[in-house]
Structure formats: structure tokens, C-alpha cells
Design a protein around this motif. Structure first.
Motif, short mmCIF file in Angstrom:
data_model
loop_
_atom_site.label_atom_id
_atom_site.label_comp_id
_atom_site.label_asym_id
_atom_site.label_seq_id
_atom_site.Cartn_x
_atom_site.Cartn_y
_atom_site.Cartn_z
N LEU A 39 35.02 -31.68 21.61
CA LEU A 39 34.36 -31.08 22.43
C LEU A 39 32.85 -30.90 22.25
CD1 LEU A 39 35.46 -30.51 25.13
CD2 LEU A 39 35.79 -28.30 24.58
N VAL A 40 32.74 -30.10 21.05
CA VAL A 40 31.34 -29.81 20.65
C VAL A 40 30.46 -31.09 20.54
CG1 VAL A 40 29.99 -28.67 18.90
CG2 VAL A 40 31.83 -27.60 19.80
N TYR A 41 31.00 -32.01 19.81
CA TYR A 41 30.48 -33.15 19.29
C TYR A 41 29.94 -33.90 20.47
CZ TYR A 41 29.48 -37.97 17.64
OH TYR A 41 29.03 -39.01 17.24
N GLY A 42 30.95 -34.18 21.58
CA GLY A 42 30.62 -34.78 22.88
C GLY A 42 29.54 -34.16 23.67
N ALA A 43 29.64 -32.75 23.76
CA ALA A 43 28.52 -32.39 24.57
C ALA A 43 27.12 -32.36 23.73
CB ALA A 43 28.80 -30.66 24.31
N TYR A 44 27.25 -32.05 22.59
CA TYR A 44 26.11 -32.30 21.55
C TYR A 44 25.36 -33.74 21.97
CZ TYR A 44 23.21 -33.67 17.27
OH TYR A 44 22.24 -34.17 16.58
N LEU A 45 26.18 -34.70 22.12
CA LEU A 45 25.60 -35.98 22.00
C LEU A 45 24.97 -36.23 23.62
CD1 LEU A 45 27.53 -39.13 20.84
CD2 LEU A 45 25.29 -37.98 20.14
N ALA A 46 25.67 -35.58 24.35
CA ALA A 46 25.20 -35.79 25.74
C ALA A 46 23.84 -35.06 26.17
CB ALA A 46 26.56 -35.37 26.77
N LEU A 47 24.17 -33.87 25.48
CA LEU A 47 22.97 -32.95 25.68
C LEU A 47 21.51 -33.55 24.78
CD1 LEU A 47 24.55 -29.60 25.51
CD2 LEU A 47 23.41 -30.44 27.51
N VAL A 48 21.86 -34.12 23.67
CA VAL A 48 20.71 -34.41 22.86
C VAL A 48 20.03 -35.64 23.82
CG1 VAL A 48 20.57 -36.35 21.28
CG2 VAL A 48 21.14 -34.36 20.47
N TYR A 49 20.63 -36.27 24.56
CA TYR A 49 19.84 -37.30 25.59
C TYR A 49 19.38 -36.77 26.63
CZ TYR A 49 21.26 -41.08 22.00
OH TYR A 49 21.46 -41.68 21.00
N ALA A 50 20.22 -35.72 27.26
CA ALA A 50 19.62 -35.39 28.56
C ALA A 50 18.61 -34.48 28.51
CB ALA A 50 21.06 -34.30 29.21
N GLY A 51 18.30 -33.78 27.13
CA GLY A 51 17.21 -33.14 26.85
C GLY A 51 15.88 -33.69 26.98
N GLY B 272 33.55 -40.04 26.60
CA GLY B 272 34.37 -39.09 25.82
C GLY B 272 35.71 -39.10 26.99
N ILE B 273 35.34 -39.06 28.24
CA ILE B 273 36.54 -38.85 28.99
C ILE B 273 37.37 -39.93 29.00
CG2 ILE B 273 37.15 -38.55 31.66
CD1 ILE B 273 34.56 -36.65 31.78
N PHE B 274 36.88 -41.33 29.16
CA PHE B 274 37.45 -42.60 28.85
C PHE B 274 38.17 -42.68 27.64
CE2 PHE B 274 38.00 -47.31 28.06
CZ PHE B 274 38.36 -47.83 29.13
N ALA B 275 37.62 -42.09 26.59
CA ALA B 275 38.40 -42.28 25.24
C ALA B 275 39.54 -41.61 25.34
CB ALA B 275 37.24 -41.78 24.23
N SER B 276 39.58 -40.28 25.83
CA SER B 276 40.66 -39.49 25.83
C SER B 276 41.87 -40.33 26.72
CB SER B 276 40.49 -38.16 26.26
OG SER B 276 40.19 -38.06 27.77
N HIS B 277 41.62 -40.96 27.61
CA HIS B 277 42.35 -41.62 28.55
C HIS B 277 43.03 -42.94 27.61
CE1 HIS B 277 43.71 -44.21 31.59
NE2 HIS B 277 42.78 -45.29 31.59
N ALA B 278 42.04 -43.59 26.90
CA ALA B 278 42.61 -44.43 25.83
C ALA B 278 43.56 -44.17 24.79
CB ALA B 278 41.55 -45.28 25.30
N SER B 279 43.41 -42.82 24.41
CA SER B 279 44.44 -42.00 23.42
C SER B 279 45.79 -41.62 24.32
CB SER B 279 43.87 -41.12 22.78
OG SER B 279 42.91 -41.39 21.80
N GLY B 280 45.66 -41.76 25.62
CA GLY B 280 46.94 -40.86 26.20
C GLY B 280 47.28 -39.65 25.53
N SER B 281 48.37 -39.04 26.18
CA SER B 281 48.60 -37.72 25.67
C SER B 281 49.10 -37.50 24.31
CB SER B 281 49.35 -36.81 26.78
OG SER B 281 50.59 -37.86 27.05
N ALA B 282 49.84 -38.68 24.03
CA ALA B 282 50.34 -38.31 22.67
C ALA B 282 49.80 -39.09 21.41
CB ALA B 282 52.00 -38.85 22.66
N GLY B 283 48.44 -39.30 21.73
CA GLY B 283 47.72 -40.14 20.60
C GLY B 283 47.87 -41.85 20.86
N MET B 284 46.81 -42.27 20.37
CA MET B 284 46.62 -43.80 20.65
C MET B 284 47.89 -44.59 20.16
SD MET B 284 43.56 -46.05 19.86
CE MET B 284 42.48 -45.71 21.18
#
Ligand code: GLN
Length: 503
Positions: A70-82, A453-465
Motif C-alpha cells: 500500500l505504501v509503495y503504491g501510494a509512493y509511486l502514484a504521488l511521486v508522479y502526481a507531485g 495496483g488495483i488491477f494487480a490485486s484483481h489479477a491475484s484474486g483473494s487467495a493469491g495468483m
């Protein structure tokens, strides 16, 4: 074309006669090296961040993976948004050169801060890097565009060369910092992340020094306008940047969905500001700004799927790709370098293709190059569909070459789109807001990163990829990208019209 001794104009800005080195204005190579070291710092820590968070703040427990992601995703998004704010500061307050210098200093400070093993201080350090990157990244990209006259056909290839600088830094950094992490690892204490962050900080200082001494070559390009000369403005910007750090710190802690709302609101505000300025500058500027906004939308789509490279493709590599090459097990982390190598190898070829086609007056228009970028991204997903649908072996693994080829194909798509996008912004943004336009480009990238990040969690499903969850998600990805690419080709003539002759 700006040749030595002549003075040509692009928009309102005069371009001094630069010495030409290897067919490009000499300062391009200075900006290349400045960006090389900055990207060295950026990518030098990137591979280590989630691993460090889990090891240092969650005692190595798997329960730390979620919060770390979560921290990593937010960091990357904010690095570009900044970049939105950094671009605006350069346009309106202190000019590009000074923004780059202040940004570099903040980034270096942030990198040294994250060496301190305290979670709050670590996040404050990340927030400082975000603020510094915001002042640095869009503005160095804008500076590249300022070296070429509007009609100069070398501009796209100039950006592609600059992009090679980015990827050379991105390639070397993890190799070196990975080596340092192992070399200084204490017995039983795991990799020495402190050495990683420290080396990145040194790299960032080199970038700062390189630009500090090299900027003379720019002959005033990107220097503050006469009314922006006052040193007080620098003081205000530094104070503003310091105040932005706690804001970024707070944003680092919120959920991906909430961050998406914040970024979307920011995007709407920025679009309004750019279009209002476009309208103020006249009908042509207005149309060009609208064309740019349409392209930004497709940019979001591109990065959302491209950035699976760092997220869901890593799980794929880890669990579903057969990485055994004879007696050698290809490390999962090394897939990250395939992208940089492919960019460095393919960039000169693609730059040459654009120049060659340009000479024959056949250079694809900007929207078509973007369309190609999105289609190539889609082809990568098509290959994954084939591999996951038809090439799964009895152990449930797909062949090594398939994921390797996926990274290469995506990189070709990236080269059709990313350097062209940087170049495009410097041609289409309203003259007084090129920096903000560049900020918009990176904000779109940030939104794409967050969605990825949201799409990636979808690709992993709830029990892992599993092969099945990956196949389902990547099939959707393929269709979305194909639809986007085809739509862009269909819209290309209209967008081209809005660009009023910009190629
Ligand atoms: N890899 C490129 C860079 O680091 C592009 C990143 C991006 O725009 N998402 O600059």
C-alpha cells in the motif's frame, strides 16, 4: 532547426545557437547525465522499498506485505502526481533551472532520511523524495523540449536519447545497490538496506552537482524570467515544499481507492487550468490543449497495464513462470532489468526509424504513435493469454521465454509512447504553462500507477495468483488495450486536426 550561431524561436522563446554534439544540441547530453543520476537514485531504492518495510518494521512477517504494498503504491502514484506542483512552480514562480536544483536537494535529503530505521521518519523521508521529485522530474523533461525549435524534426529523437539516459540509470542502479546490500549485509541480519539508500543519496548529489555546474551550457534556457529573479521567491518555494512534506506523508497512509479520488480531483482541476489558459492564448492553443488532454486519458490506460511489470508480473514470475535455465534459477528481480535493457537496445533503432520516416514525410502522427504503444502493450497481454491458456506444463508453469518476451514487447510499446509523450507536451501545452502540462503528463502516469495496483490485486484474486486468475485478468487487459488502441487510431485524424500541424 537551431544551428550554431543562429537564433531560432519556438513559441515565444528564443533558442540560442548551441554547439551540436552527435547531431543534437550540446546541453542535451548534460541533461542526459543529470537525469541519469537522478534515475539512478530513484531506481536504486525502488526494488528494496517493500522488502525493507517488511524486514524492518514488520520483523519480516508476511502480514507486513499488504501494508508495504500500500505504501509503495501510494509512493509511486504521488511521486508522479507531485510533478503537477513542480511544473506550476517552474512556470509561474522560479523558472525551471532553480526548480530542478531545489528538487534535487530535497530528493537527496529524503534519500538520506530513509536510512534512519524509524517508520515515521522513513515515511517522512519518502514524502520528502516525493516533493523533490515533483520539482525535478517534470522540469528536466521540459528543459529537453526547450532545446529544439517547434519545427525541429530532431525533437522526438532528442527525447528518445534522453529516455536512454533514464533507462541506463535504471539499469545500473539496482545492480549496484543490490550488490552493496549483499556486500554489507551483517551476519544473519539480511541485506544492508541502509547501504542501498545511502548509495542512492550519493547518486542524487551527483545529479545536483552535475546540473549545478552544467547549467551554464543552457545559455539562459529555463532561467527565471526577469520578474521571477528575486531570491525571496526561492525562499517561498523552499518553505512551500517543506509544508508539502507533511501533506504527502498523510497521503502516503490513505487507501488506494481514496487516493484515486484525490488524484482524479487534481486531474480535473489541472485540466481546467490548462484549458482556461489555452482559451486565453487563442483558438489554436485551445485546440492543442484539448488534443493533449485526450492523449493524457490514453496515457492513464497505458501505464495502468504497463505497470503490471512491477506488480502482478512479479507474482507471475515468482510462482507461475518456469525460471529454471539449466542449472541456473533466473532471479525474479532480474525481470525488472529486461525492460531497461530492451529500452536501451531498441531506443536508438526506434529513434532512427522516426527520423527516417520523417525525412520521407511518413513519420506517424503523435496519436498514431500512441496507438502503436497501446497496441504493443496489448500484444504483450495476448502472449500471456496464449501462454497461460496453452503452454502451462504439468507443474503448472509457463515457459521462461514468454514472460521475457512480454517485457520486451511492452518496452517497444513504451518507446512508441513515453518519450513521444514528453516531447508532445512541450509542443502542445499553452506556452506559459508547459511545466504544468508536463505535471499533467506525470499525473496521468501517477493515476495509471494507482489503478495498476488495483488491477494487480484483481489479477491475484483473494487467495493469491493462480494461472486461472491471471488468465482471466490478462484476457480483460488484452481486450481493453486493443479497444483503446483501435479507438485511438480511429480518433487520430480528429486529434491531428486539433493539433494544428504539430507533428
Ligand atoms: N521509466 C521512465 C522513467 O522513469 C518512465 C516512467 C513513467 O513515466 N512512468 O522516467
Amino acid at each position: 532547426m537551431s544551428g550554431a550561431g543562429n537564433t531560432t524561436t519556438t513559441n515565444e522563446v528564443a533558442i540560442p545557437g548551441f554547439k551540436q554534439i552527435m547531431g543534437h544540441p550540446a546541453p542535451l547530453w548534460m541533461l542526459f547525465m543529470t537525469e541519469f543520476w537522478e534515475r539512478f537514485a530513484f531506481y536504486g531504492i525502488r526494488w528494496a522499498l517493500v522488502l525493507y518495510i517488511v524486514a524492518q518494521f514488520y520483523a519480516g512477517s508476511g502480514a507486513g506485505e499488504g501494508p508495504a504494498g500500500l505504501v509503495y503504491g501510494a509512493y509511486l502514484a504521488l511521486v508522479y502526481a507531485g510533478a503537477v506542483f513542480g511544473g506550476l512552480v517552474a512556470d509561474r514562480v522560479i523558472g525551471y533551472q532553480r526548480s530542478i536544483l531545489i528538487g534535487a536537494a530535497f530528493m537527496a535529503a529524503g534519500l538520506f532520511m530513509i536510512t534512519v530505521p524509524n517508520e515515521d521518519f522513513f515515511k517522512l523521508g519518502l514524502a520528502t523524495i516525493i516533493v523533490g521529485n515533483g520539482l525535478f522530474k517534470p522540469n528536466i523533461s521540459t528543459m529537453v523540449g526547450k532545446l529544439y525549435a517547434l519545427a525541429d524534426t530532431r525533437r522526438d529523437s532528442g527525447f528518445t536519447i534522453f529516455y536512454m539516459g533514464i533507462n541506463t540509470g535504471a539499469l545500473i542502479a539496482p545492480v549496484l545497490t543490490g550488490y552493496l546490500a549483499e556486500k554489507y549485509a551483517g551476519p544473519g541480519a539480511g541485506p544492508a538496506y541502509k547501504a542501498v539508500f545511502f548509495a542512492a543519496g550519493i547518486g542524487m548529489l551527483l545529479s545536483l552537482v552535475w546540473f549545478y555546474f552544467g547549467r551554464r551550457q543552457l545559455k539562459g534556457i529555463g532561467a527565471p524570467t526577469p520578474e521571477a529573479q528575486s531570491p525571496m521567491r526561492m525562499v517561498w518555494v523552499v518553505l512551500g515544499a517543506l509544508c508539502a512534506i507533511p501533506v504527502m506523508y498523510a497521503l502516503l497512509r490513505i487507501e488506494a481507492a481514496k487516493l484515486q479520488v484525490v488524484l482524479s480531483v487534481l486531474f480535473v482541476i489541472l485540466a481546467i487550468m490548462l484549458v482556461v489558459e489555452g482559451v486565453r492564448e487563442g483558438k489554436v492553443a485551445r485546440d492543442k490543449t484539448i488534443a493533449m488532454m485526450i492523449i493524457f486519458f490514453f496515457n492513464i490506460m497505458f501505464w495502468c497495464f504497463f505497470e503490471q511489470a512491477g506488480s502482478s508480473f512479479t507474482f507471475l514470475a515468482d510462482k507461475i513462470v518456469d525460471r529454471q535455465l539449466g542449472t541456473f534459477l533466473f532471479p525474479t528481480a532480474w525481470f525488472q532489468s529486461v525492460n531497461s535493457i530492451a529500452v536501451i537496445v531498441c531506443a536508438p533503432i526506434i529513434a532512427a526509424i522516426w527520423v527516417m520516416l520523417g525525412r520521407r514525410n511518413n513519420n506517424p502522427s503523435i496519436p498514431r504513435k500512441f496507438g502503436l504503444g497501446i497496441l504493443f502493450n496489448g500484444f504483450a497481454f495476448l502472449l500471456l493469454m496464449f501462454a497461460l491458456g496453452s503452454l502451462v506444463n504439468p507443474e503448472g508453469k509457463i515457459p521462461f521465454w514468454t514472460l521475457f518476451a512480454v517485457y520486451v514487447i511492452q518496452s517497444i510499446g513504451e518507446l512508441c509512447l513515453s518519450p513521444i509523450g514528453l516531447s508532445m507536451v512541450t509542443k502542445l501545452a499553452p506556452t506559459r504553462l508547459v511545466g504544468l502540462g508536463m505535471g499533467g503528463w506525470f499525473l496521468a502516469t501517477g493515476i495509471g500507477n494507482n489503478l495498476s495496483g488495483i488491477f494487480a490485486s484483481h489479477a491475484s484474486g483473494s487467495a493469491g495468483m493462480s494461472a486461472a486468475t491471471a488468465l482471466g485478468a490478462y484476457t480483460q487487459g488484452f481486450y481493453i488495450l486493443m479497444a483503446g488502441g483501435v479507438l485511438l487510431f480511429l480518433l487520430a485524424p480528429l486529434i491531428q486536426k486539433l493539433m494544428h500541424g504539430v507533428k
